[in-house]
Write a protein that holds these residues in place. Structure first.
Motif, PDB file in Angstrom:
ATOM      1  N   ASP A   5      10.517  -6.998  16.665  1.00 42.74           N
ATOM      2  CA  ASP A   5      10.445  -8.256  15.913  1.00 42.74           C
ATOM      3  C   ASP A   5       9.558  -8.095  14.681  1.00 42.74           C
ATOM      4  OD1 ASP A   5      12.038  -9.378  17.809  1.00 42.74           O
ATOM      5  OD2 ASP A   5      10.604 -10.891  18.488  1.00 42.74           O
ATOM      6  N   GLY A   6       8.406  -7.508  14.891  1.00 40.68           N
ATOM      7  CA  GLY A   6       7.470  -7.325  13.790  1.00 40.68           C
ATOM      8  C   GLY A   6       8.026  -6.423  12.701  1.00 40.68           C
ATOM      9  N   ARG A   7       8.689  -5.369  13.109  1.00 39.83           N
ATOM     10  CA  ARG A   7       9.262  -4.437  12.135  1.00 39.83           C
ATOM     11  C   ARG A   7      10.329  -5.123  11.286  1.00 39.83           C
ATOM     12  NH1 ARG A   7      13.536  -1.291  11.354  1.00 39.83           N
ATOM     13  NH2 ARG A   7      14.530  -2.028  13.263  1.00 39.83           N
ATOM     14  N   LEU A   8      11.177  -5.933  11.942  1.00 39.71           N
ATOM     15  CA  LEU A   8      12.232  -6.629  11.212  1.00 39.71           C
ATOM     16  C   LEU A   8      11.661  -7.672  10.255  1.00 39.71           C
ATOM     17  CD1 LEU A   8      14.917  -7.058  14.030  1.00 39.71           C
ATOM     18  CD2 LEU A   8      15.095  -5.622  11.994  1.00 39.71           C
ATOM     19  N   ILE A   9      10.667  -8.434  10.728  1.00 37.59           N
ATOM     20  CA  ILE A   9      10.043  -9.432   9.856  1.00 37.59           C
ATOM     21  C   ILE A   9       9.441  -8.742   8.637  1.00 37.59           C
ATOM     22  CG2 ILE A   9       8.175 -11.119   9.649  1.00 37.59           C
ATOM     23  CD1 ILE A   9       8.560 -11.716  12.639  1.00 37.59           C
ATOM     24  N   ARG A  10       8.746  -7.644   8.875  1.00 39.24           N
ATOM     25  CA  ARG A  10       8.150  -6.882   7.766  1.00 39.24           C
ATOM     26  C   ARG A  10       9.220  -6.429   6.778  1.00 39.24           C
ATOM     27  NH1 ARG A  10       6.795  -0.938   9.121  1.00 39.24           N
ATOM     28  NH2 ARG A  10       9.077  -1.026   9.036  1.00 39.24           N
ATOM     29  N   ASN A  11      10.315  -5.885   7.287  1.00 39.43           N
ATOM     30  CA  ASN A  11      11.375  -5.398   6.409  1.00 39.43           C
ATOM     31  C   ASN A  11      12.016  -6.521   5.603  1.00 39.43           C
ATOM     32  OD1 ASN A  11      10.864  -2.883   7.440  1.00 39.43           O
ATOM     33  ND2 ASN A  11      12.697  -2.775   8.715  1.00 39.43           N
ATOM     34  N   PHE A  12      12.250  -7.664   6.245  1.00 37.69           N
ATOM     35  CA  PHE A  12      12.861  -8.783   5.539  1.00 37.69           C
ATOM     36  C   PHE A  12      11.900  -9.387   4.516  1.00 37.69           C
ATOM     37  CE2 PHE A  12      15.568  -9.278   9.553  1.00 37.69           C
ATOM     38  CZ  PHE A  12      16.624  -8.572   9.001  1.00 37.69           C
ATOM     39  N   LEU A  13      10.618  -9.370   4.834  1.00 34.61           N
ATOM     40  CA  LEU A  13       9.600  -9.851   3.899  1.00 34.61           C
ATOM     41  C   LEU A  13       9.584  -8.975   2.647  1.00 34.61           C
ATOM     42  CD1 LEU A  13       6.974 -11.375   3.058  1.00 34.61           C
ATOM     43  CD2 LEU A  13       5.726  -9.817   4.575  1.00 34.61           C
ATOM     44  N   VAL A  14       9.581  -7.676   2.831  1.00 32.60           N
ATOM     45  CA  VAL A  14       9.585  -6.745   1.702  1.00 32.60           C
ATOM     46  C   VAL A  14      10.887  -6.864   0.923  1.00 32.60           C
ATOM     47  CG1 VAL A  14       9.549  -4.304   1.054  1.00 32.60           C
ATOM     48  CG2 VAL A  14       7.970  -5.159   2.801  1.00 32.60           C
ATOM     49  N   GLU A  15      11.991  -7.056   1.638  1.00 28.73           N
ATOM     50  CA  GLU A  15      13.294  -7.241   0.993  1.00 28.73           C
ATOM     51  C   GLU A  15      13.266  -8.464   0.079  1.00 28.73           C
ATOM     52  OE1 GLU A  15      17.342  -8.817   2.820  1.00 28.73           O
ATOM     53  OE2 GLU A  15      16.995  -6.726   3.413  1.00 28.73           O
ATOM     54  N   ALA A  16      12.653  -9.542   0.539  1.00 30.07           N
ATOM     55  CA  ALA A  16      12.545 -10.761  -0.269  1.00 30.07           C
ATOM     56  C   ALA A  16      11.689 -10.514  -1.504  1.00 30.07           C
ATOM     57  CB  ALA A  16      11.961 -11.901   0.565  1.00 30.07           C
ATOM     58  N   MET A  17      10.638  -9.716  -1.352  1.00 29.91           N
ATOM     59  CA  MET A  17       9.789  -9.394  -2.496  1.00 29.91           C
ATOM     60  C   MET A  17      10.573  -8.649  -3.573  1.00 29.91           C
ATOM     61  SD  MET A  17       6.421  -6.919  -2.754  1.00 29.91           S
ATOM     62  CE  MET A  17       7.446  -5.431  -2.704  1.00 29.91           C
ATOM     63  N   TRP A  18      11.357  -7.655  -3.163  1.00 32.43           N
ATOM     64  CA  TRP A  18      12.110  -6.875  -4.145  1.00 32.43           C
ATOM     65  C   TRP A  18      13.211  -7.707  -4.797  1.00 32.43           C
ATOM     66  CZ3 TRP A  18       9.490  -3.397  -6.084  1.00 32.43           C
ATOM     67  CH2 TRP A  18       8.709  -2.533  -5.340  1.00 32.43           C
ATOM     68  N   ALA A  19      13.775  -8.650  -4.065  1.00 32.29           N
ATOM     69  CA  ALA A  19      14.762  -9.548  -4.661  1.00 32.29           C
ATOM     70  C   ALA A  19      14.105 -10.389  -5.759  1.00 32.29           C
ATOM     71  CB  ALA A  19      15.374 -10.449  -3.595  1.00 32.29           C
ATOM     72  N   ASP A  20      12.877 -10.829  -5.491  1.00 36.00           N
ATOM     73  CA  ASP A  20      12.128 -11.609  -6.484  1.00 36.00           C
ATOM     74  C   ASP A  20      11.778 -10.737  -7.690  1.00 36.00           C
ATOM     75  OD1 ASP A  20      10.903 -13.823  -7.572  1.00 36.00           O
ATOM     76  OD2 ASP A  20       9.085 -13.663  -6.369  1.00 36.00           O
ATOM     77  N   VAL A  21      11.390  -9.498  -7.424  1.00 36.51           N
ATOM     78  CA  VAL A  21      11.077  -8.568  -8.514  1.00 36.51           C
ATOM     79  C   VAL A  21      12.287  -8.385  -9.423  1.00 36.51           C
ATOM     80  CG1 VAL A  21      10.610  -6.135  -9.036  1.00 36.51           C
ATOM     81  CG2 VAL A  21       9.236  -7.327  -7.329  1.00 36.51           C
ATOM     82  N   GLN A  22      13.456  -8.232  -8.813  1.00 31.68           N
ATOM     83  CA  GLN A  22      14.684  -8.068  -9.593  1.00 31.68           C
ATOM     84  C   GLN A  22      14.931  -9.281 -10.482  1.00 31.68           C
ATOM     85  OE1 GLN A  22      16.756  -5.579  -9.955  1.00 31.68           O
ATOM     86  NE2 GLN A  22      16.424  -4.182  -8.244  1.00 31.68           N
ATOM     87  N   GLN A  23      14.787 -10.470  -9.924  1.00 28.70           N
ATOM     88  CA  GLN A  23      15.032 -11.691 -10.688  1.00 28.70           C
ATOM     89  C   GLN A  23      14.029 -11.841 -11.832  1.00 28.70           C
ATOM     90  OE1 GLN A  23      17.598 -13.908 -10.482  1.00 28.70           O
ATOM     91  NE2 GLN A  23      18.440 -12.418  -9.033  1.00 28.70           N
ATOM     92  N   ARG A  24      12.769 -11.567 -11.553  1.00 23.52           N
ATOM     93  CA  ARG A  24      11.740 -11.715 -12.577  1.00 23.52           C
ATOM     94  C   ARG A  24      11.893 -10.672 -13.678  1.00 23.52           C
ATOM     95  NH1 ARG A  24       7.148 -14.912 -10.980  1.00 23.52           N
ATOM     96  NH2 ARG A  24       7.475 -15.806  -8.922  1.00 23.52           N
ATOM     97  N   SER A  25      12.300  -9.465 -13.304  1.00 17.16           N
ATOM     98  CA  SER A  25      12.466  -8.412 -14.304  1.00 17.16           C
ATOM     99  C   SER A  25      13.589  -8.752 -15.279  1.00 17.16           C
ATOM    100  CB  SER A  25      12.752  -7.066 -13.627  1.00 17.16           C
ATOM    101  OG  SER A  25      13.995  -7.092 -12.937  1.00 17.16           O
ATOM    102  N   LYS A  26      14.597  -9.483 -14.800  1.00 13.56           N
ATOM    103  CA  LYS A  26      15.690  -9.903 -15.681  1.00 13.56           C
ATOM    104  C   LYS A  26      15.193 -10.864 -16.753  1.00 13.56           C
ATOM    105  CE  LYS A  26      19.385  -9.402 -12.251  1.00 13.56           C
ATOM    106  NZ  LYS A  26      20.405 -10.114 -11.432  1.00 13.56           N
ATOM    107  N   LYS A  27      14.191 -11.688 -16.373  1.00 18.63           N
ATOM    108  CA  LYS A  27      13.657 -12.677 -17.312  1.00 18.63           C
ATOM    109  C   LYS A  27      12.839 -12.040 -18.424  1.00 18.63           C
ATOM    110  CE  LYS A  27      13.448 -16.392 -13.861  1.00 18.63           C
ATOM    111  NZ  LYS A  27      12.573 -17.359 -13.161  1.00 18.63           N
ATOM    112  N   LEU A  28      12.485 -10.769 -18.243  1.00 15.43           N
ATOM    113  CA  LEU A  28      11.718 -10.100 -19.283  1.00 15.43           C
ATOM    114  C   LEU A  28      12.573  -9.765 -20.489  1.00 15.43           C
ATOM    115  CD1 LEU A  28       9.556  -7.649 -17.119  1.00 15.43           C
ATOM    116  CD2 LEU A  28       8.885  -9.838 -18.096  1.00 15.43           C
ATOM    117  N   GLY A  29      13.883  -9.917 -20.320  1.00 16.60           N
ATOM    118  CA  GLY A  29      14.780  -9.696 -21.437  1.00 16.60           C
ATOM    119  C   GLY A  29      15.081  -8.239 -21.711  1.00 16.60           C
ATOM    120  N   ALA A  30      14.800  -7.377 -20.740  1.00 21.67           N
ATOM    121  CA  ALA A  30      15.078  -5.948 -20.932  1.00 21.67           C
ATOM    122  C   ALA A  30      16.580  -5.723 -21.052  1.00 21.67           C
ATOM    123  CB  ALA A  30      14.513  -5.160 -19.759  1.00 21.67           C
TER     124      ALA A  30
END
Length: 206
Positions: A92-117
């Motif tokens: 359970d802990g491993r999956l929660i950790r993985n999904f948490l990190v997955e959500a972080m990288w999804a946010d990183v992707q969205q924010r990086s798009k806003k930089l206009g690169a």
């Protein structure tokens, strides 16, 4: 451009009855519940941490890099707590950790798009570099947390302050914040972590 301290992570939900029924059925699956928990825990960082306090207290520029360093620190804290979840079976802990990190990288992707690169290849390489740094940071922070304050301060100085902090009162403040946060998370129940994720982050200057 809009500063990162004023941006939040927003979730868009469709109110169509048919889709809602499918979602309810889907979340009856244990793995789906853990995915939802990981995502909501990440939102507890994005929407619950007072980024402005960190920018002001540590004299950080309101940039993508500063935002990531603050977010990374709190993701690590939650990952540490999540790995304790699951009694004898830590799945359970491993999956929660993985999904948490997955959500972080999804946010990183969205924010990086806003930089206009306009260079997808460059953006991909930058995110790959962040990923490598993140993996190294998890190990460094873990070692610091499980040893003494000197080891933790060294890890924070190298990563969070990027080896540029000469004001050791600021370093001491961050060490205390991490210790207090880790203690609060350690006392967080499964209900607060998994069933109805709600993290009350301690104030930076408490």
């Amino acid at each position: 451009t809009q500063p990162y301290s004023t941006t939040t992570t927003a979730a868009v939900f469709t109110t169509n009855d048919g889709i809602l029924k499918k979602m309810i059925k889907r979340f009856q699956n244990p793995k789906s519940k853990l995915r939802a928990a990981g995502t909501l825990l990440y939102e507890n960082i994005a929407d619950g941490v007072n980024y402005v306090d960190f920018f002001n207290e540590f004299e950080l520029k309101d940039t993508f890099n500063s935002w990531f360093l603050i977010t990374e620190l709190h993701v690590w804290l939650l990952c540490t707590r999540a790995m304790e979840e699951g009694s004898d079976n830590k799945e359970d802990g491993r999956l929660i950790r993985n999904f948490l990190v997955e959500a972080m990288w999804a946010d990183v992707q969205q924010r990086s798009k806003k930089l206009g690169a306009d260079n997808p290849s460059l953006k991909r390489k930058q995110i790959e570099l962040l990923s490598e740094q993140f993996q190294a940071t998890l190990i460094s922070y873990d070692e610091g947390l499980w040893h003494d304050d000197k080891a933790l301060a060294n890890a924070l100085w190298k990563r969070f302050f990027e080896a540029k902090c000469d004001d050791f009162t600021k370093l001491e403040l961050l060490v205390k914040y991490v210790r207090k946060s880790a203690k609060v998370l350690d006392e967080t129940s499964r209900v607060q972590l998994v069933e109805r994720p709600k993290i009350n982050w301690v104030p930076l200057n408490d």
